[in-house]
Design a protein around this motif. Structure first.
Motif, PDB file in Angstrom:
ATOM      1  N   LEU A  62       0.825  -1.211   0.000  1.00  0.00           N
ATOM      2  CA  LEU A  62       0.000   0.000   0.000  1.00  0.00           C
ATOM      3  C   LEU A  62       0.859   1.261   0.000  1.00  0.00           C
ATOM      4  N   SER A  63       1.973   1.227   0.731  1.00  0.00           N
ATOM      5  CA  SER A  63       2.825   2.420   0.805  1.00  0.00           C
ATOM      6  C   SER A  63       3.507   2.706  -0.529  1.00  0.00           C
ATOM      7  N   ILE A  95       2.132   1.703  -3.547  1.00  0.00           N
ATOM      8  CA  ILE A  95       1.081   1.979  -4.528  1.00  0.00           C
ATOM      9  C   ILE A  95       0.379   3.308  -4.266  1.00  0.00           C
ATOM     10  N   GLY A  96       0.244   3.683  -2.999  1.00  0.00           N
ATOM     11  CA  GLY A  96      -0.460   4.920  -2.661  1.00  0.00           C
ATOM     12  C   GLY A  96      -0.033   6.129  -3.479  1.00  0.00           C
ATOM     13  N   LEU A 111      -1.430   6.373  -7.098  1.00  0.00           N
ATOM     14  CA  LEU A 111      -2.861   6.498  -7.368  1.00  0.00           C
ATOM     15  C   LEU A 111      -3.130   7.706  -8.249  1.00  0.00           C
ATOM     16  N   VAL A 119      -4.214   0.636 -11.120  1.00  0.00           N
ATOM     17  CA  VAL A 119      -3.579   0.858  -9.824  1.00  0.00           C
ATOM     18  C   VAL A 119      -4.655   1.098  -8.762  1.00  0.00           C
ATOM     19  N   GLN A 120      -5.715   1.804  -9.128  1.00  0.00           N
ATOM     20  CA  GLN A 120      -6.827   2.003  -8.194  1.00  0.00           C
ATOM     21  C   GLN A 120      -7.422   0.652  -7.789  1.00  0.00           C
ATOM     22  N   TYR A 164      -5.104  -1.147  -5.387  1.00  0.00           N
ATOM     23  CA  TYR A 164      -5.163  -0.476  -4.083  1.00  0.00           C
ATOM     24  C   TYR A 164      -6.429  -0.893  -3.329  1.00  0.00           C
ATOM     25  N   ARG A 165      -7.586  -0.858  -4.032  1.00  0.00           N
ATOM     26  CA  ARG A 165      -8.854  -1.261  -3.407  1.00  0.00           C
ATOM     27  C   ARG A 165      -8.788  -2.707  -2.918  1.00  0.00           C
ATOM     28  N   ARG A 180      -6.629  -2.966   0.184  1.00  0.00           N
ATOM     29  CA  ARG A 180      -7.353  -2.435   1.350  1.00  0.00           C
ATOM     30  C   ARG A 180      -8.391  -3.453   1.828  1.00  0.00           C
TER      31      ARG A 180
END
Length: 88
Positions: free
Chosen positions: A14-15, A17-18, A21, A28-29, A32-33, A36
């Motif tokens: 996450l760190s 990929i964040g 975004l 990429v969204q 990320y989803r 999460r």
């Protein structure tokens, strides 16, 4: 893989990929989803309903390994997906 170790891997992914975004990069969204969602499932946090099978590994391989410069990120995301699917 213990949940703590898996959570650390998810947080690491996450760190990375964040900051990537962007509304113009829907893949990429999606990754990320899904990360999460996986994090919420493992930590017992509330989450949205699962949208379907996890596809973040395939997307990550295509985006970061085959055409990108982050094969290690693709590998990490695939490891996370396999662990979540096995119920670790």
């Amino acid at each position: 893989m213990m949940n703590t170790e898996l959570l650390l891997k998810i947080d690491e992914a996450l760190s990375v990929i964040g900051p990537m975004l962007s509304p113009t990069w829907p893949n990429v969204q999606s990754i990320y989803r899904q990360l999460r969602w996986c994090r919420a499932q493992i930590s017992g946090e509330p989450s949205e309903h699962k949208q379907g099978p996890l596809t973040m590994g395939v997307i990550a391989t295509r985006e970061f390994d085959m055409w990108g410069d982050k094969p290690e990120l693709a590998t990490l995301i695939n490891q996370i997906q396999r662990a979540v699917e096995r119920g670790e």
